[in-house]
Design a protein around this motif. Structure first.
Motif, short mmCIF file in Angstrom:
data_model
loop_
_atom_site.label_atom_id
_atom_site.label_comp_id
_atom_site.label_asym_id
_atom_site.label_seq_id
_atom_site.Cartn_x
_atom_site.Cartn_y
_atom_site.Cartn_z
N GLY A 343 38.16 31.44 38.18
CA GLY A 343 39.44 31.68 38.85
C GLY A 343 39.25 32.01 40.33
O GLY A 343 40.00 31.52 41.18
N ILE A 344 38.23 32.82 40.63
CA ILE A 344 37.95 33.16 42.03
C ILE A 344 37.54 31.91 42.80
O ILE A 344 37.97 31.68 43.94
N ILE A 345 36.67 31.07 42.17
CA ILE A 345 36.25 29.82 42.82
C ILE A 345 37.46 28.93 43.08
O ILE A 345 37.58 28.30 44.14
N ALA A 346 38.37 28.86 42.09
CA ALA A 346 39.57 28.04 42.24
C ALA A 346 40.42 28.52 43.41
O ALA A 346 40.93 27.72 44.20
N LEU A 347 40.57 29.85 43.54
CA LEU A 347 41.37 30.39 44.64
C LEU A 347 40.73 30.07 45.98
O LEU A 347 41.42 29.70 46.94
N ILE A 348 39.40 30.20 46.07
CA ILE A 348 38.71 29.89 47.32
C ILE A 348 38.95 28.43 47.71
O ILE A 348 39.21 28.10 48.87
N SER A 349 38.89 27.53 46.71
CA SER A 349 39.12 26.11 47.01
C SER A 349 40.55 25.86 47.47
O SER A 349 40.79 25.03 48.35
N ILE A 470 46.25 41.51 35.48
CA ILE A 470 46.93 41.66 36.76
C ILE A 470 46.15 40.93 37.86
O ILE A 470 46.74 40.28 38.74
N ALA A 471 44.81 41.04 37.80
CA ALA A 471 43.99 40.36 38.81
C ALA A 471 44.22 38.86 38.78
O ALA A 471 44.37 38.22 39.83
N MET A 472 44.26 38.28 37.58
CA MET A 472 44.48 36.84 37.47
C MET A 472 45.87 36.45 37.97
O MET A 472 46.07 35.41 38.59
N LEU A 473 46.87 37.31 37.69
CA LEU A 473 48.23 37.04 38.15
C LEU A 473 48.30 37.07 39.68
O LEU A 473 48.97 36.24 40.30
N VAL A 474 47.59 38.03 40.29
CA VAL A 474 47.55 38.11 41.75
C VAL A 474 46.90 36.86 42.34
O VAL A 474 47.38 36.28 43.33
N LEU A 475 45.79 36.41 41.73
CA LEU A 475 45.12 35.20 42.20
C LEU A 475 46.06 34.01 42.12
O LEU A 475 46.11 33.16 43.03
N LEU A 476 46.84 33.94 41.02
CA LEU A 476 47.77 32.84 40.85
C LEU A 476 48.86 32.85 41.92
O LEU A 476 49.21 31.81 42.49
N ILE A 477 49.40 34.05 42.21
CA ILE A 477 50.46 34.14 43.21
C ILE A 477 49.95 33.72 44.59
O ILE A 477 50.61 32.97 45.32
N ILE A 512 44.66 29.79 33.14
CA ILE A 512 43.80 30.95 32.92
C ILE A 512 44.63 32.21 32.74
O ILE A 512 44.36 33.04 31.86
N THR A 513 45.67 32.36 33.56
CA THR A 513 46.54 33.54 33.47
C THR A 513 47.22 33.62 32.11
O THR A 513 47.30 34.70 31.49
N PHE A 517 46.54 36.70 29.33
CA PHE A 517 47.62 37.55 28.85
C PHE A 517 47.83 37.42 27.33
O PHE A 517 48.33 38.35 26.70
N THR A 518 47.47 36.27 26.77
CA THR A 518 47.61 36.13 25.31
C THR A 518 46.49 36.83 24.55
O THR A 518 46.58 37.01 23.34
N ASN A 519 45.42 37.23 25.28
CA ASN A 519 44.32 37.98 24.68
C ASN A 519 43.75 37.27 23.45
O ASN A 519 43.57 37.87 22.38
#
Length: 569
Positions: A343-349, A470-477, A512-513, A517-519
């Motif tokens: 997810g972090i790599i995706a955000l950087i791209s 929450i971290a994944m949701l922030v990355l998505l936003i 991913i988000t 969240f569905t755990n």
């Protein structure tokens, strides 16, 4: 064409001897010897103007036999030509570097560009460089007058801070001679600044003989376009000198920098026209072209280097394999940690892609190219004149028009309809694109959430706690906002590129988000979603490379002026 007085052969300027050399008998002559043939001094000289049928680019030559290719797009021939009398430049710097020197400098430069396409490398080695004299404006400036700059220094004494104020006074008597800016709108400002500076010690009086065997570009940018830029450069240089020379230089001036600069009165005393030597190589791909330029006096290289996608991915796979082996040896990566890293790599791209789109829009809009902006202004004035003449007019309405009135032609009416159609399509495309981006991401996030185990599962994020979700949701936003910005940038481009490639990584982050969240307790699902996200990252990287190549390759130089022949046909 300059003929040899001895045998009638073709004389060309020889770089090694700095004289005119005959192709047939190798006789050498002073370049200025051919200016004295006429008793009357003239401010004009006769050239052949060649217009490329591929890109519309115009170049001049004193030798008709030299028209074998276009310096701007690399077309193999230049068919259309006409004779023209042009105003003579005052000064010229003759070529000092030979074509062999130029090729050697380019090969040394391109060794560092490991991802450059093979065809681009071979183009630089295949005798593709052409010598062309580019027009420049030279500004001679002076700065005289009193200078009064408040400054201060502070020190602590016990519980007090003591500030001593001073006034830096003096008389300014400064000269800046030969500050140069290119006078061709086709020659991009960033290229001309990259191969600068030219050493004016080699400058000499202009003679058309120097052009024999080379091309030349004509000045189409007014002398006033760069006047303020030249003044600002002189003020900036003087300000830096005063700051460095001040006894309180470590403390700084009390007045703002712009205020101090504006107090430095700068006068442009003389403006002169000149021609400077450039070795020019063009690498064309469809309707765009990458340039490699070499300063014909110093050998300094500047190049637009596109990137080979196969070379890049081979290198990326090799690095990824090494990193994977290292992580496997020293770390234990759980499925959720893997998803977070992806997810972090995706955000950087996504952020990288958005940044590239901003650069492309700046390039397309010529934000930092004053010469091109001036040409755009002239083109817009021409379009407005057409538009005013086209309002409510038909071809038959103008058949009897006389005087200074603009006569609407069939080409005008066809072009007006075509431009209007393109404008409507672009507005529909750009307006719907951002809406679809938002809808797709919302469907993935909220649709996936409502069709899972309910609200309780949204708060139960497993071993890593609520912070992971929450971290994944922030990355998505962040990715969603960045993708929307990239979409807006694309909508402002002349050449449309469709949906932003970063939408792939944004959708991957949305998936991913939802999974986080569905755990889900199924590790396989995390690995699958990580693979899908990496595919999105790869597609995004492809978009970044395409964007980089788009940024490295410029539009063909004069399509916006020459649109399919004579406008009055």
């Amino acid at each position: 064409m300059v003929q040899c007085p001895n045998c009638g052969g073709l004389l060309k300027f020889d770089i090694a001897s700095q004289k005119m050399k005959c192709d047939s008998c190798s006789s050498l002559f002073n370049p200025y010897a051919f200016d004295a043939q006429g008793a009357e001094e003239t401010t004009e000289y006769e050239v052949t103007v060649f217009k490329c049928p591929q890109c519309g680019g115009e170049i001049t030559s004193t030798d008709e036999t030299a028209a074998g290719f276009c310096s701007y797009c690399g077309a193999s021939n230049v068919l259309e030509s006409r004779l023209s009398k042009e105003k003579k430049p005052e000064l010229i710097i003759p070529f000092k570097k030979t074509k062999q020197d130029c090729t050697a400098a380019f090969e040394h430069f391109i060794k560092k560009a490991i991802f450059a396409p093979r065809a681009y490398r071979e183009a630089g080695r295949a005798d593709s460089f052409r010598g062309i004299y580019m027009p420049y404006w030279l500004y001679d400036m002076s700065q005289r007058g009193d200078i009064n700059i408040p400054t201060s220094t502070s020190h602590r004494s016990g519980d007090y801070i003591i500030t001593d104020h001073y006034m830096m006074r003096g008389k300014l008597d400064t000269y800046y001679n030969g500050v140069s800016y290119d006078a061709s709108s086709t020659f991009a400002d960033d290229i001309s600044s990259d191969i600068a500076p030219y050493n004016v010690k080699d400058i000499t009086q202009f003679s058309p003989s120097f052009l024999s065997g080379y091309y030349a570009d004509l000045a189409d940018v007014g002398v006033g376009v760069y006047k303020e830029t030249a003044i600002d450069l002189a003020q900036e240089s003087t300000y830096n000198y005063l700051r460095k020379s001040s006894p309180m230089a470590h403390q700084g001036f009390d007045s703002p920098k712009e205020k101090v600069k504006s107090s430095i009165r700068t006068n442009v005393n003389v403006t002169r026209s000149a021609m400077f030597p450039v070795w020019f190589m063009s690498y064309r791909n469809k309707d765009r072209v990458a340039y490699a330029t070499v300063n014909g006096q110093t050998g300094k290289v500047s190049a637009d280097v596109p990137m080979s996608i196969p070379k890049y991915f081979m290198c990326a796979l090799a690095i990824a394999a090494v990193l994977f082996a290292v992580f496997q040896m020293f770390f234990t990566i759980t499925p959720k940690i893997l998803v977070l890293l992806v997810g972090i790599i995706a955000l950087i791209s996504v952020l990288t892609y958005s940044s590239e789109m901003k650069k492309i829009v700046s390039l397309e809009n010529y934000d930092d190219d004053l010469g091109m902006l001036e040409r755009e202004r002239k083109v817009e004035e021409k379009k407005r004149a057409r538009a005013e003449a086209q309002k409510g007019a038909t071809f038959e309405d103008t058949q009897g028009a006389t005087g200074d009135a603009y006569v609407v032609t069939k080409n005008d009416l066809k072009r007006a309809k075509r431009d209007e159609s393109k404008k409507k399509k672009a507005q529909k495309k750009s307006g719907g694109m951002l809406t679809w981006i938002i809808i797709i991401c919302l469907v993935f996030v909220f649709g996936g959430a409502f069709f899972t185990d309910g609200l309780a599962s949204l708060l139960d994020t497993g071993d890593l706690g609520l912070g992971f979700g929450i971290a994944m949701l922030v990355l998505l936003i962040i990715a969603l906002i960045s993708t929307i910005k990239a979409g807006k940038s694309i909508s402002q481009m002349r050449t449309k590129m469709g949906l932003p490639a970063s939408i792939c990584s944004t959708v991957s982050l949305a998936l991913i988000t939802v999974i986080v969240f569905t755990n889900s307790i199924n590790d396989t699902l995390y690995y699958i979603i990580a693979i899908i996200a990496m595919v999105g990252v790869i597609l995004n990287i492809l978009g970044i490379i395409r964007g980089y190549n788009y940024l490295a390759m410029r539009p063909l130089p004069q399509f916006d002026i020459y649109q399919g022949g004579d406008d009055r046909a």
